[in-house]
Design a protein around this motif. Structure first.
Motif, short mmCIF file in Angstrom:
data_model
loop_
_atom_site.label_atom_id
_atom_site.label_comp_id
_atom_site.label_asym_id
_atom_site.label_seq_id
_atom_site.Cartn_x
_atom_site.Cartn_y
_atom_site.Cartn_z
N PRO A 144 -5.24 9.39 7.19
CA PRO A 144 -4.55 10.48 7.91
C PRO A 144 -4.23 11.62 6.95
CG PRO A 144 -3.04 8.65 7.50
CD PRO A 144 -4.40 8.22 7.01
N ARG A 145 -3.95 12.75 7.52
CA ARG A 145 -3.59 13.92 6.70
C ARG A 145 -2.16 13.77 6.19
NH1 ARG A 145 -6.15 19.08 9.85
NH2 ARG A 145 -8.21 18.18 10.01
N GLY A 146 -1.91 14.45 5.10
CA GLY A 146 -0.55 14.49 4.58
C GLY A 146 -0.22 13.32 3.67
N ASP A 147 1.06 13.19 3.43
CA ASP A 147 1.57 12.13 2.54
C ASP A 147 1.47 10.79 3.26
OD1 ASP A 147 2.92 10.56 0.70
OD2 ASP A 147 4.86 11.55 0.97
N VAL A 148 0.78 9.84 2.64
CA VAL A 148 0.56 8.54 3.27
C VAL A 148 1.48 7.45 2.71
CG1 VAL A 148 -1.84 9.04 3.86
CG2 VAL A 148 -1.31 7.91 1.68
N ARG A 149 2.38 7.84 1.82
CA ARG A 149 3.22 6.86 1.13
C ARG A 149 3.90 5.86 2.07
NH1 ARG A 149 4.40 6.76 -3.80
NH2 ARG A 149 3.82 8.92 -4.07
N ASP A 150 4.55 6.33 3.09
CA ASP A 150 5.30 5.45 4.00
C ASP A 150 4.65 5.39 5.38
OD1 ASP A 150 7.33 4.72 2.14
OD2 ASP A 150 8.25 6.69 2.43
N THR A 151 3.35 5.12 5.40
CA THR A 151 2.63 5.07 6.67
C THR A 151 2.12 3.66 6.95
OG1 THR A 151 0.51 5.60 5.64
CG2 THR A 151 1.85 7.46 6.42
N ARG A 152 1.99 3.38 8.23
CA ARG A 152 1.42 2.11 8.65
C ARG A 152 -0.03 1.97 8.15
NH1 ARG A 152 3.93 -0.75 12.51
NH2 ARG A 152 2.01 -1.35 13.55
N TRP A 153 -0.73 3.09 8.06
CA TRP A 153 -2.11 3.09 7.55
C TRP A 153 -2.15 2.50 6.14
CZ3 TRP A 153 -4.14 5.85 3.38
CH2 TRP A 153 -5.54 5.84 3.26
N ARG A 154 -1.28 3.00 5.28
CA ARG A 154 -1.22 2.48 3.90
C ARG A 154 -0.79 1.01 3.89
NH1 ARG A 154 3.34 3.16 -0.47
NH2 ARG A 154 2.30 2.20 -2.25
N TRP A 155 0.22 0.69 4.65
CA TRP A 155 0.74 -0.68 4.66
C TRP A 155 -0.34 -1.66 5.12
CZ3 TRP A 155 5.72 0.85 7.71
CH2 TRP A 155 6.54 1.65 6.89
N SER A 156 -1.12 -1.26 6.10
CA SER A 156 -2.20 -2.12 6.57
C SER A 156 -3.22 -2.36 5.47
CB SER A 156 -2.87 -1.49 7.79
OG SER A 156 -3.90 -2.32 8.27
N LEU A 157 -3.59 -1.31 4.77
CA LEU A 157 -4.54 -1.47 3.65
C LEU A 157 -3.96 -2.37 2.56
CD1 LEU A 157 -6.02 2.12 3.30
CD2 LEU A 157 -7.35 0.01 3.46
N MET A 158 -2.68 -2.24 2.31
CA MET A 158 -2.06 -3.07 1.28
C MET A 158 -2.08 -4.55 1.68
SD MET A 158 0.99 -0.54 0.02
CE MET A 158 1.65 -1.64 -1.22
N ASN A 159 -2.02 -4.83 2.98
CA ASN A 159 -2.15 -6.21 3.43
C ASN A 159 -3.55 -6.76 3.14
OD1 ASN A 159 0.45 -6.61 4.32
ND2 ASN A 159 -0.04 -6.38 6.49
N TRP A 160 -4.50 -5.87 2.90
CA TRP A 160 -5.86 -6.27 2.56
C TRP A 160 -6.12 -6.08 1.06
CZ3 TRP A 160 -9.58 -8.43 5.79
CH2 TRP A 160 -9.17 -8.60 7.11
N GLY A 161 -5.06 -5.87 0.29
CA GLY A 161 -5.17 -5.83 -1.17
C GLY A 161 -5.49 -4.49 -1.77
N HIS A 162 -5.44 -3.43 -0.96
CA HIS A 162 -5.77 -2.09 -1.49
C HIS A 162 -4.61 -1.13 -1.26
CE1 HIS A 162 -8.39 1.20 -2.73
NE2 HIS A 162 -7.71 1.90 -1.84
N ASP A 163 -4.10 -0.59 -2.35
CA ASP A 163 -3.07 0.46 -2.25
C ASP A 163 -3.76 1.79 -2.48
OD1 ASP A 163 -1.00 2.26 -2.44
OD2 ASP A 163 0.19 1.05 -3.83
N PRO A 164 -3.88 2.61 -1.44
CA PRO A 164 -4.60 3.89 -1.59
C PRO A 164 -3.93 4.85 -2.57
CG PRO A 164 -3.54 3.76 0.55
CD PRO A 164 -3.38 2.42 -0.09
N LEU A 165 -2.69 4.62 -2.92
CA LEU A 165 -2.03 5.48 -3.90
C LEU A 165 -2.48 5.14 -5.33
CD1 LEU A 165 1.59 5.73 -2.48
CD2 LEU A 165 -0.40 7.21 -2.05
N LYS A 166 -3.10 3.98 -5.51
CA LYS A 166 -3.61 3.59 -6.82
C LYS A 166 -5.03 4.06 -7.08
CE LYS A 166 -2.51 -0.46 -8.58
NZ LYS A 166 -2.38 -1.92 -8.75
#
Length: 113
Positions: A87-109
């Motif tokens: 998604p556009r904008g800051d993704v830090r506190d988004t469900r999109w990021r959290w879902s990816l982190m459940n699959w082992g990927h932090d998009p901020l890294k």
């Protein structure tokens, strides 16, 4: 694991999963982790959280067979597909990021283009 294809799958998996086993385990303890993902009927935990637990096992013990290789392929596919839906904008506190982190990927890294 055997064969060149399995070696490539392992390399792709290591590129897609940019969180350590410890980071994934810590993430699983958060409310954010528990708040996202699809849960199959009759199960208590989302697919992503189940995947995260399997990722930790793979990291700690290495892939043990064909089912682990299939799971690594699934993780790589999920991460690539969802990164393409950023998604556009800051993704830090988004469900999109959290879902990816459940699959082992932090998009901020970073990792996996």
């Amino acid at each position: 694991m055997s064969g060149a294809d399995d070696v490539q799958v392992l390399a792709d998996f290591r590129a897609a999963v940019n969180m350590t086993a410890g980071e994934v385990e810590a993430w699983l303890g958060t409310e954010e982790s528990k708040s996202v993902g699809q849960t199959r009927e009759g199960e208590r935990e989302s697919r992503g959280r189940q995947s995260a637990r399997r990722i930790v096992k793979i990291f700690r013990g290495g892939p043990r067979g064909a089912s682990d290789v299939r799971h690594m392929r699934k993780v790589v596919s999920y991460v690539k597909r969802h990164l393409a839906q950023r998604p556009r904008g800051d993704v830090r506190d988004t469900r999109w990021r959290w879902s990816l982190m459940n699959w082992g990927h932090d998009p901020l890294k970073g990792g996996v283009a």
